[in-house]
Write a protein that holds these residues in place. Structure first.
Motif, short mmCIF file in Angstrom:
data_model
loop_
_atom_site.label_atom_id
_atom_site.label_comp_id
_atom_site.label_asym_id
_atom_site.label_seq_id
_atom_site.Cartn_x
_atom_site.Cartn_y
_atom_site.Cartn_z
N THR A 223 0.81 -1.23 -0.03
CA THR A 223 -0.03 0.02 0.15
C THR A 223 0.83 1.35 0.13
O THR A 223 0.65 2.21 -0.75
N GLN A 224 2.00 1.24 0.89
CA GLN A 224 2.80 2.60 0.98
C GLN A 224 3.69 2.73 -0.48
O GLN A 224 3.93 3.87 -0.83
N ALA A 225 4.19 1.60 -1.02
CA ALA A 225 4.59 1.50 -2.22
C ALA A 225 4.02 2.33 -3.31
O ALA A 225 4.32 3.01 -4.14
N GLN A 226 2.70 1.70 -3.40
CA GLN A 226 1.69 2.35 -4.24
C GLN A 226 1.56 3.92 -4.02
O GLN A 226 1.44 4.52 -4.97
N ALA A 227 1.29 4.13 -2.84
CA ALA A 227 1.10 5.67 -2.47
C ALA A 227 2.15 6.41 -3.01
O ALA A 227 2.06 7.44 -3.43
N VAL A 228 3.39 5.84 -2.75
CA VAL A 228 4.75 6.64 -2.95
C VAL A 228 4.64 6.60 -4.60
O VAL A 228 4.91 7.96 -5.10
N GLN A 229 4.26 5.69 -5.39
CA GLN A 229 4.22 5.71 -6.92
C GLN A 229 3.22 6.84 -7.19
O GLN A 229 3.48 7.67 -8.10
N ASP A 230 2.09 6.78 -6.60
CA ASP A 230 1.07 7.60 -6.89
C ASP A 230 1.26 9.21 -6.57
O ASP A 230 1.10 10.12 -7.46
#
Ligand SMILES: Nc1nc2c(ncn2[C@@H]2O[C@H](COP(=O)(O)OP(=O)(O)OP(=O)(O)O)[C@@H](O)[C@H]2O)c(=O)[nH]1
Ligand SMILES: [Mg+2]
Ligand SMILES: [Zn+2]
Length: 381
Positions: free
Chosen positions: A306-313
């Protein structure tokens, strides 16, 4: 053995080398340690130092645990100036400590009850630092021999050998002392487990504040707020750190497996078909799912993703919002505060060290940046 990237014996004879044991706003308490000084005698064992303007200009931070060169010592006034910082062997940002050798996690068997999920979070967080880990279970006086043996066995199944102690009854402290001898150790663990009590017992001169566990949280009322290093009588340094109850795990999903000894041992003499395997039933995965903490692994993995995705977004940020990861791992959008509009820090906060503020901001780098840009920061300076 003293942790450093530098061989002290190669330094010139008149080089005044000390270790920063506490930081308070812009003052650094530097201790001259017998194990580094050798046969040299100094008029006092510590000086309150400022940082040379030159260091400030080049942005050289000084952390607790840093080995520093002190110039112009004023022995009578017990003052000095830090002229340079030696290269660090290790560096942790939370808590901010340089040159630590190991982390000792302290948990209580009871009062507060040992929460396995919380323990796993602390263990993973500690594993991520790359430092050696030792695990200490305190308050063994509160449970019977059977319960103690059960915990020992259960944690051995995770890949850890806990030392069971009672600070109050002074049980099991000898083996703990030898694990700490001549090393710089960061003591970490949830609130109320007895970290400060332990340090006070090992180092009577430390006199850390300890208080009765109170209220629903089972949390000591006067919690530790500053990071400070204390000299062990038998050599070595200890850092008491503020208790966190829920450390956040910020790592890449691919890094998480290495933080579980159960996975590490399974991958010792075999490997999964895919090098980026996350061990959740991918084809050719050799990691079994039949171990106690597998569900914890999956839960933390989901958080990391979830965090990795948030950083990407946030690579294409929505200017008005910033992303925040809540304790439960959920990503929330929050209105972004403009640096100038950042709320003034309270009078109480202003008196605290910057280190405290870093904790209070709970690692939110945006907020920290805003604070550093605001005039609240220069008031601290
Ligand atoms: N029964 C029992 N109580 C203990 C033992 N060690 C510490 N305590 C009690 O546990 C409470 C909390 O101890 P602290 O040393 O303040 O805990 P801490 O981990 O430093 O807490 P924070 O500073 O909030 O992170 C105090 O009331 C201690 O007296 C022990 O071995 N047995
Ligand atoms: Mg404490
Ligand atoms: Zn796998």
């Amino acid at each position: 053995m003293t942790s450093s990237a530098v061989d002290f014996s190669t330094l010139p004879g008149d080089y005044l080398l000390g270790t920063v044991i506490a930081v308070q706003a812009n003052y650094y308490l530097v201790k001259f340690r017998a194990d580094i000084l050798g046969s040299r005698q100094l008029p006092v064992s510590q000086l309150l130092c400022t940082r040379r303007a030159r260091l400030k200009k080049v942005g050289q931070q000084v952390m607790v645990g840093d080995h520093v060169q002190v110039e112009e010592p004023d022995w009578a006034g017990q003052r000095g100036a830090i002229a340079s910082v030696l290269p660090r062997a290790t560096q942790l940002d939370r808590p901010p400590v340089a040159n630590a050798d190991q982390i000792m996690l302290v948990f209580a068997i009871a009062e507060p009850d040992l929460d396995c999920h919380q323990l796993t979070r602390f263990l993973v967080k500690a594993e991520l630092t790359g430092l050696a880990i030792s695990l200490c279970l305190n308050k063994r006086d509160l449970v019977g021999a059977r319960t103690q043996a059960d915990w020992q066995q259960r944690l051995a199944g995770w890949g850890y050998q806990p030392q069971l102690v009672s600070v109050q009854e002074k049980l099991g402290l000898e083996s703990l002392r030898s694990a700490l001898r001549e090393r710089t150790t960061i003591i970490s663990g949830p609130s109320g487990v007895g970290k400060s009590s332990l340090i006070n017992t090992l180092i009577p001169a430390a006199q850390l504040r300890v208080s009765a566990v109170s209220g629903k949280l089972g949390r000591g009322r006067h919690t530790t707020r500053h990071v400070e290093l204390f000299d062990l009588p038998q050599g070595g340094l200890l850092a008491d750190t503020p208790g966190f109850n829920q450390p956040d795990i910020a790592c890449l999903p691919q890094q998480l497996g290495a933080c579980f000894p159960e996975i590490r041992t399974q991958l010792m003499d075999q490997q999964c078909q895919f090098t980026d395997c996350l061990h959740r039933g991918e084809p050719g995965c050799v990691v079994s799912q039949d171990w106690e903490r597998y569900d914890d692994y999956r839960q933390l993995l989901a958080e990391c993703e979830t965090q990795a995705q948030a950083v990407q977004d946030s690579a294409t940020p929505d200017a008005a919002f910033k992303l925040k990861i809540a304790n439960d791992g959920q990503v929330q959008k929050e209105p972004r505060l403009q640096a100038k509009k950042y709320r003034r820090v309270s009078r109480r906060s202003r008196k605290q060290s910057l280190e405290d503020l870093r904790y209070e901001l709970d690692g939110n780098l945006d907020d920290l940046k805003a604070l550093e840009d605001s005039d609240a920061f220069s008031e601290l300076e």
